[in-house]
Design a protein around this motif. Structure first.
Motif, PDB file in Angstrom:
ATOM      1  N   LEU A 130     -11.499   0.038  -0.634  1.00  0.00           N
ATOM      2  CA  LEU A 130     -10.995  -0.477  -1.907  1.00  0.00           C
ATOM      3  C   LEU A 130     -11.883  -1.593  -2.445  1.00  0.00           C
ATOM      4  CD1 LEU A 130      -7.138  -0.622  -1.249  1.00  0.00           C
ATOM      5  CD2 LEU A 130      -8.342   0.940  -2.781  1.00  0.00           C
ATOM      6  N   LYS A 145      -0.782  -2.001  -5.073  1.00  0.00           N
ATOM      7  CA  LYS A 145      -0.262  -0.776  -5.679  1.00  0.00           C
ATOM      8  C   LYS A 145      -0.132   0.323  -4.632  1.00  0.00           C
ATOM      9  CE  LYS A 145      -2.319  -1.533 -10.272  1.00  0.00           C
ATOM     10  NZ  LYS A 145      -3.269  -0.963 -11.277  1.00  0.00           N
ATOM     11  N   LEU A 146      -1.119   0.412  -3.752  1.00  0.00           N
ATOM     12  CA  LEU A 146      -1.096   1.433  -2.698  1.00  0.00           C
ATOM     13  C   LEU A 146       0.104   1.235  -1.779  1.00  0.00           C
ATOM     14  CD1 LEU A 146      -2.817   3.722  -1.239  1.00  0.00           C
ATOM     15  CD2 LEU A 146      -3.671   1.880   0.203  1.00  0.00           C
ATOM     16  N   TYR A 150       3.006   4.046  -1.531  1.00  0.00           N
ATOM     17  CA  TYR A 150       2.954   4.924  -0.359  1.00  0.00           C
ATOM     18  C   TYR A 150       3.466   4.277   0.929  1.00  0.00           C
ATOM     19  CZ  TYR A 150       0.079   7.759  -3.456  1.00  0.00           C
ATOM     20  OH  TYR A 150      -0.364   8.513  -4.521  1.00  0.00           O
ATOM     21  N   MET A 173      -1.181   9.316   3.002  1.00  0.00           N
ATOM     22  CA  MET A 173      -2.292   9.165   2.069  1.00  0.00           C
ATOM     23  C   MET A 173      -3.221  10.374   2.029  1.00  0.00           C
ATOM     24  SD  MET A 173      -3.327   5.176   2.797  1.00  0.00           S
ATOM     25  CE  MET A 173      -4.910   5.426   1.985  1.00  0.00           C
ATOM     26  N   LEU A 178      -4.946   9.456  -4.915  1.00  0.00           N
ATOM     27  CA  LEU A 178      -5.047   7.997  -4.865  1.00  0.00           C
ATOM     28  C   LEU A 178      -5.774   7.433  -6.076  1.00  0.00           C
ATOM     29  CD1 LEU A 178      -5.840   7.716  -1.058  1.00  0.00           C
ATOM     30  CD2 LEU A 178      -3.653   7.344  -2.191  1.00  0.00           C
ATOM     31  N   LEU A 181      -4.016   5.432  -8.857  1.00  0.00           N
ATOM     32  CA  LEU A 181      -3.695   4.013  -8.750  1.00  0.00           C
ATOM     33  C   LEU A 181      -4.612   3.155  -9.615  1.00  0.00           C
ATOM     34  CD1 LEU A 181      -3.128   3.743  -4.880  1.00  0.00           C
ATOM     35  CD2 LEU A 181      -1.374   3.751  -6.670  1.00  0.00           C
ATOM     36  N   GLY A 188     -11.057   7.401  -4.491  1.00  0.00           N
ATOM     37  CA  GLY A 188      -9.826   8.031  -4.047  1.00  0.00           C
ATOM     38  C   GLY A 188     -10.099   9.140  -3.058  1.00  0.00           C
TER      39      GLY A 188
END
Length: 289
Positions: A130, A145-146, A150, A173, A178, A181, A188
């Motif tokens: 990230l 957010k992840l 999730y 995941m 992804l 997001l 992602g």
């Protein structure tokens, strides 16, 4: 519970590092204590750690731990000790690094600086991906957010305020979109591939025989480059000679400290003198900014 350590230990620096990277819902720094949620084999818990009594006979941090399986407590404490780098003897590291006048100056100003570890290898690798080519703050917002989307809601009694979720498991995941997001689709894809690799090989983030083995295991993953591999090797595999030479923070720190432009190749050449403790030298450079 007390967590003894061999002084010196710079708790404010460790706390500052963790606070700057604290993910909303997963971690919290309040006052001089760090708290986070944890999950092991589907069981949830949490811990909180802060400085002990300055007048105690042995220097220590004070740990408050909640986890419903008492048989897991020893392994959890061991992981917390690695996260906080409590067991490293800094004396031989300092003797070696202080042969460089710049390192000698940085160590003199922060003699108890440690290299933060990680609670979980998969989580750290996700954080590192990230953080590719964006600021720490932007990466932490994405991580929040992840976790919110999730991660599982935290099911543990007495958790400190602000702890609401545990970090997502790889299975949650691996097949997810992804990029929705708010990240590049390629990133992602890297995260989804990382999750699938962790499912395929449960020992992916287990300690390896050497730095070379650690790096090769990570570099084999799609979208994982040299910076990410060295960063994960340093904090998860505890490879003290790992050194992400392309890190902009390291390059800028050395340039600012020495008053002249530096590129990644020059930084890497300079770091040869810091082997086999380049990771600790990197931590001093990061902290100096």
């Amino acid at each position: 519970m007390r967590l003894a350590y061999r002084p010196p230990y710079d708790w404010p620096a460790m706390l500052g590092f963790l606070q700057a990277r604290a993910i909303e819902g997963l971690e919290r720094v309040e006052g001089n204590r760090y708290s986070r949620s944890i999950g092991l084999a589907g069981v949830h818990g949490w811990f909180s750690v802060g400085p002990g009594d300055a007048d105690a006979l042995a220097p220590s941090l004070v740990l408050q731990l909640y986890f419903p399986d008492p048989q897991a407590r020893a392994s959890i404490v061991a992981r917390i000790r690695r996260l906080l780098d409590l067991d490293t003897d800094l004396a031989p590291i300092h003797r070696h690094l202080c042969s460089d006048p710049l390192m000698a100056r940085l160590i003199a100003s922060r003699p108890g600086l440690r290299v933060p570890g990680a609670w979980d290898g998969f989580e750290l690798a996700v954080r590192a991906v990230l953080g590719q080519q964006i600021t720490v703050g932007a990466a932490i917002r994405l991580a929040g957010k992840l976790v919110a989307r999730y991660g599982q809601p935290l099911a543990a009694v007495g958790a400190p305020a602000g702890l609401s979720h545990v970090f997502p498991e790889p299975a949650q995941m691996a097949g997810a979109d992804l990029a929705s997001l708010g990240m590049p689709r390629s990133r992602g894809r890297t995260l989804s591939g990382l999750a699938q690799a962790a499912l395929d090989d449960p020992q992916l983030f287990a300690p390896k025989a050497s730095l070379e083995h650690s790096l090769s295991a990570l570099l084999a993953l799609w979208g994982v480059g040299d910076w990410t591999a060295h960063y994960v090797a340093l904090r998860q595999f505890r490879e003290a000679d790992a050194f992400p030479a392309a890190d902009v923070g390291l390059i800028n720190a050395l340039a600012a400290l020495e008053g002249e432009p530096v590129n990644a190749r020059q930084l890497l050449a300079r770091a040869e003198a810091w082997r086999p403790w380049r990771g600790y030298a990197a931590q001093h450079l990061w902290t100096a900014l």
